[in-house]
Design an enzyme around this catalytic site. Structure first.
Site, PDB file in Angstrom:
ATOM      1  NE  ARG A   1      -4.185  -1.869   1.774  1.00 41.43           N
ATOM      2  CZ  ARG A   1      -4.277  -2.784   2.733  1.00 41.43           C
ATOM      3  NH1 ARG A   1      -3.542  -2.687   3.812  1.00 41.43           N
ATOM      4  NH2 ARG A   1      -5.119  -3.780   2.609  1.00 41.43           N
TER       5      ARG A   1
ATOM      6  CE  LYS B   1      -0.837  13.893 -14.939  1.00 42.02           C
ATOM      7  NZ  LYS B   1      -0.995  14.395 -16.312  1.00 42.02           N
TER       8      LYS B   1
ATOM      9  CE  LYS C   1       5.794  17.283 -14.425  1.00 41.67           C
ATOM     10  NZ  LYS C   1       5.908  16.020 -15.120  1.00 41.67           N
TER      11      LYS C   1
ATOM     12  CG  HIS D   1       6.281  10.331 -24.854  1.00 42.07           C
ATOM     13  ND1 HIS D   1       4.926  10.401 -25.081  1.00 42.07           N
ATOM     14  CD2 HIS D   1       6.560  11.312 -23.962  1.00 42.07           C
ATOM     15  CE1 HIS D   1       4.406  11.380 -24.347  1.00 42.07           C
ATOM     16  NE2 HIS D   1       5.388  11.945 -23.657  1.00 42.07           N
TER      17      HIS D   1
ATOM     18  NE  ARG E   1       0.330  17.097 -13.345  1.00 39.50           N
ATOM     19  CZ  ARG E   1       1.036  16.294 -12.584  1.00 39.50           C
ATOM     20  NH1 ARG E   1       0.902  16.358 -11.284  1.00 39.50           N
ATOM     21  NH2 ARG E   1       1.865  15.430 -13.098  1.00 39.50           N
TER      22      ARG E   1
ATOM     23  CG  ASN F   1      -1.587  16.520 -20.295  1.00 34.41           C
ATOM     24  OD1 ASN F   1      -0.617  15.816 -20.057  1.00 34.41           O
ATOM     25  ND2 ASN F   1      -2.630  16.595 -19.495  1.00 34.41           N
TER      26      ASN F   1
ATOM     27  CD  GLU G   1      -3.922  16.369 -16.101  1.00 34.32           C
ATOM     28  OE1 GLU G   1      -2.722  16.077 -15.981  1.00 34.32           O
ATOM     29  OE2 GLU G   1      -4.666  15.881 -16.952  1.00 34.32           O
TER      30      GLU G   1
ATOM     31  CG  HIS H   1       1.673  15.241 -23.929  1.00 30.52           C
ATOM     32  ND1 HIS H   1       2.382  16.393 -24.172  1.00 30.52           N
ATOM     33  CD2 HIS H   1       2.533  14.403 -23.302  1.00 30.52           C
ATOM     34  CE1 HIS H   1       3.611  16.266 -23.681  1.00 30.52           C
ATOM     35  NE2 HIS H   1       3.727  15.070 -23.161  1.00 30.52           N
TER      36      HIS H   1
ATOM     37  CG  HIS I   1      -0.786  10.300 -25.079  1.00 32.20           C
ATOM     38  ND1 HIS I   1      -1.356  10.681 -23.893  1.00 32.20           N
ATOM     39  CD2 HIS I   1       0.547  10.417 -24.880  1.00 32.20           C
ATOM     40  CE1 HIS I   1      -0.424  11.000 -23.008  1.00 32.20           C
ATOM     41  NE2 HIS I   1       0.743  10.857 -23.601  1.00 32.20           N
TER      42      HIS I   1
ATOM     43  CD  GLU J   1       7.365  15.943 -22.879  1.00 33.33           C
ATOM     44  OE1 GLU J   1       6.804  16.980 -22.487  1.00 33.33           O
ATOM     45  OE2 GLU J   1       6.753  14.871 -23.090  1.00 33.33           O
TER      46      GLU J   1
HETATM   47  N1  GLY Z   1       5.349  11.529 -13.519  1.00 32.89           N
HETATM   48  C1  GLY Z   1       5.059  12.508 -14.493  1.00 32.89           C
HETATM   49  C2  GLY Z   1       4.113  13.525 -14.046  1.00 32.89           C
HETATM   50  O1  GLY Z   1       3.547  13.449 -12.982  1.00 32.89           O
HETATM   51  O2  GLY Z   1       3.878  14.480 -14.752  1.00 32.89           O
END
Ligand code: GLY
Length: 377
Positions: free
Chosen positions: A130, A152, A235, A274, A249, A253, A245, A256, A260, A194
């Protein structure tokens, strides 16, 4: 924009998330201090290094030595290199191996690698027992400026990229810019997309600086550390205002949604990295913004010109492995995490450095734009 940093001084960018806050350390040779930093953060912790076969051959022994010097007991798990490791099967194996290695709460998972390893190891750390702590040690430009921090984590679904995952912030990020010296030129260049993204989002001065200094960024001069540090600051500033997000946030993207879909069309394979997909996505986001009358065509052309100057693809027809149809791309975009009740959320721009979140974009407009683009390379 800040003045260029000297390469001998590690820079620290703090991601100010209160109890979940952490530092991103950026500098040549920063890996040597990894063990000391972990020991200071979590005295007595053991570590499990998760890496891939390519990175292991270049950097695993240096990482293990850095841990050992600080008295940290470590084990390592090596997964196959490549996007295909962001799968249920590899995630299961990593989780089982962490448990078998008796990595406990209070120990740390060290994600040593690029975006795939950061996402995979971060996700495994989030769910084993956990929640274990993860220290990210990004080894690609893309990971150093983007994927290694922000929280993320994810694996891919058969139906789309990053569709299965959780938020799990790292406890520390150590970005040793010397590790980028072993990257194939194509991989470094893909990560540069990026970097450009941050200028396009909200820092026109940084984009202009990149136009003037990209050769130095590619050539291992202190301009490289400056570009990485500026990107990380940009960032971090967005993440602390919108960690989950729910609004701003989504700007991260930029490019993106298209990217994607293009990656899915290329089968999430090395045929289209990517960052290469992001480069095409950035060019498309600006071209689409121009099509909607939000910015002059010349501004979109300037973006595409810079990306092309450094050798990045800028057109969807550049996806190797056969033609990508507008309908196929639309179908893949429908699985985007930002789709709400059938409407697409896009990041559009009113100019370089003036991007914004546009909800409620009519898919028919996007389809018509893509169909036209694909007909006229
Ligand atoms: N791990 C990438 C992000 O949170 O943007």
């Amino acid at each position: 924009m800040t003045a260029p940093v000297r390469s001998s001084e590690p820079a620290a960018v703090h991601v100010a998330l209160g109890a979940r806050g952490y530092d991103v350390i950026i500098g040549r040779g920063a890996l040597a201090g990894l063990g000391e930093r972990i020991a200071a953060l979590r005295p007595g912790a053991s570590a499990a290094i998760v890496t891939d076969s390519t990175v292991a051959s270049h950097h695993l022994s240096a990482a293990e030595a850095a841990l050992q010097r600080a008295g940290i007991r470590s084990t390592h798990l090596v997964v196959p290199a490549g996007e295909s490791s962001k799968s249920w099967g590899v995630l299961e194996q990593v989780c089982e191996d962490l448990i078998a290695a008796r990595i406990e709460r209070g120990d740390v998972v060290v994600a040593l690698g690029g975006g795939v390893i950061g996402d995979l190891a971060g996700f495994a750390a989030a769910i084993v027992r956990r929640g274990l702590e993860v220290v990210q040690v990004p080894t690609t430009l893309l990971a150093q400026v983007d994927s290694a921090f922000g929280g993320k984590t994810a694996i891919n679904s058969r139906q789309g990229k990053n569709l299965i995952g959780v938020f799990h912030q790292p406890s520390l990020v150590v970005a040793d810019t010397a590790l980028l010296d072993t990257l194939p030129a194509r991989v470094f260049r893909a990560g540069y997309a990026e970097v450009v993204k941050y200028g396009l989002i909200n820092d026109a001065g940084f984009f202009a600086w990149l136009e003037a200094n990209w050769r130095e960024v590619f050539a291992r001069t202190p301009a490289r550390e400056h570009a990485i540090t500026t990107s990380c600051r940009a960032k971090a500033a967005i993440i602390v205002r919108d960690e989950r997000e729910s609004g701003e946030r989504a700007l991260l993207n930029l490019g993106h949604t298209f990217a994607h879909a293009l990656e899915a069309a290329a089968g999430f394979s090395d045929r289209l990295l990517h960052g290469e997909a992001v480069a095409i996505g950035l060019a498309l986001a600006f071209a689409f913004s121009a099509r909607l009358g939000l910015l002059p065509q010349g501004e979109a052309e300037r973006v595409a010109r810079h990306l092309a100057t450094v050798g990045l693809p800028t057109h969807p027809a550049a996806v190797p492995g056969g033609p990508v149809g507008a309908d196929g791309l639309m179908e893949r975009m429908a699985q985007d995490k930002k789709v709400r009740r059938g409407k697409l959320t896009f990041i559009l721009a009113r100019g370089i450095g003036a991007s914004f979140v546009a909800a409620d974009i009519d898919p028919a407009q996007v389809r018509a734009f893509l169909a036209e683009k694909l007909e006229a390379p």
